[in-house]
Scaffold this motif. Structure first.
Motif, short mmCIF file in Angstrom:
data_model
loop_
_atom_site.label_atom_id
_atom_site.label_comp_id
_atom_site.label_asym_id
_atom_site.label_seq_id
_atom_site.Cartn_x
_atom_site.Cartn_y
_atom_site.Cartn_z
N LYS A 65 -5.90 2.14 -3.21
CA LYS A 65 -5.90 3.51 -3.71
C LYS A 65 -5.90 4.56 -2.61
N HIS A 66 -6.43 4.22 -1.45
CA HIS A 66 -6.63 5.24 -0.41
C HIS A 66 -5.66 5.07 0.75
N CYS A 67 -5.21 6.19 1.24
CA CYS A 67 -4.30 6.23 2.39
C CYS A 67 -5.01 5.67 3.62
N ALA A 68 -4.32 4.80 4.35
CA ALA A 68 -4.86 4.26 5.60
C ALA A 68 -4.45 5.12 6.79
N LEU A 69 -3.30 5.81 6.66
CA LEU A 69 -2.79 6.62 7.75
C LEU A 69 -1.95 7.76 7.18
N TYR A 70 -2.22 8.97 7.60
CA TYR A 70 -1.44 10.14 7.19
C TYR A 70 -0.64 10.58 8.41
N ILE A 71 0.69 10.55 8.30
CA ILE A 71 1.56 10.93 9.41
C ILE A 71 2.20 12.27 9.08
N LYS B 11 3.14 18.89 1.19
CA LYS B 11 4.20 18.13 0.54
C LYS B 11 4.18 16.76 1.19
N ASP B 12 3.97 15.73 0.38
CA ASP B 12 3.87 14.40 0.95
C ASP B 12 4.29 13.32 -0.05
N PHE B 13 4.41 12.10 0.47
CA PHE B 13 4.66 10.92 -0.37
C PHE B 13 4.04 9.72 0.32
N ASP B 14 3.81 8.66 -0.46
CA ASP B 14 3.15 7.46 0.02
C ASP B 14 4.10 6.27 -0.02
N ILE B 15 3.95 5.40 0.98
CA ILE B 15 4.63 4.12 0.99
C ILE B 15 3.59 3.03 1.18
N LYS B 16 4.01 1.79 0.99
CA LYS B 16 3.13 0.65 1.23
C LYS B 16 3.82 -0.26 2.22
N ASP B 17 3.10 -0.69 3.26
CA ASP B 17 3.68 -1.60 4.24
C ASP B 17 3.53 -3.04 3.76
N ILE C 104 -1.45 1.77 2.75
CA ILE C 104 -0.79 2.96 2.23
C ILE C 104 -0.65 3.96 3.35
N ILE C 105 0.58 4.36 3.60
CA ILE C 105 0.88 5.33 4.65
C ILE C 105 1.49 6.54 3.98
N THR C 106 0.95 7.71 4.28
CA THR C 106 1.43 8.96 3.71
C THR C 106 2.20 9.73 4.77
N PHE C 107 3.37 10.24 4.39
CA PHE C 107 4.14 11.13 5.24
C PHE C 107 4.07 12.50 4.61
N GLY C 108 3.73 13.53 5.39
CA GLY C 108 3.61 14.86 4.80
C GLY C 108 3.81 15.98 5.79
N ASN C 109 4.04 17.17 5.24
CA ASN C 109 4.07 18.39 6.03
C ASN C 109 3.60 19.55 5.15
#
Length: 123
Positions: A68-74, A105-111, A116-121
């Motif tokens: 459920k929780h993001c491990a890394l926010y890039i 503004k972001d979205f999540d992926i799963k490796d 869970i890695i989130t990409f945002g700005n």
């Protein structure tokens, strides 16, 4: 001269099941570069893209990442470009880019290991 806070930088470390699978995922699908590997066979590696480094280590216990929780926010400059790359590479995408109530503004992926890695700005 030492910096007043005495902090230099940080490393995100992901314990992974299969080191080569993780290296391939990050380097081929997300265009990170392998900058360091250690051990024979390799049991530790560092991948980097821009100012983001991720350390990958061969997992030695049965702990699993949060579902459920993001491990890394890039933080990225061009979220549409990253999202398009993830779609074209068939990365496991959890949600689409959207401006959240916290004004990012972001979205999540799963490796491959479920991180869970989130990409945002800024929205």
């Amino acid at each position: 001269m030492e910096n007043q806070d005495n902090f230099s930088h940080a490393a995100t470390i992901f314990p992974v099941e299969d080191l080569q699978t993780s290296i391939d995922f990050y380097t081929q699908k997300l265009e990170f570069k392998l900058t360091f590997s250690w051990g024979e066979p390799t049991n530790y590696a560092v991948i980097k893209k821009g100012g983001v480094s991720i350390h990958l280590v061969k997992k030695s216990d049965d702990r699993i990442p949060s579902k459920k929780h993001c491990a890394l926010y890039i933080f990225v400059y061009d979220i549409a470009k990253i999202y398009k790359r993830c779609v074209s590479e068939k990365v496991s995408i959890i949600n689409t880019p959207e401006t959240r109530d916290y004004n990012m503004k972001d979205f999540d992926i799963k490796d491959p290991d479920g991180y869970i890695i989130t990409f945002g700005n800024g929205g």
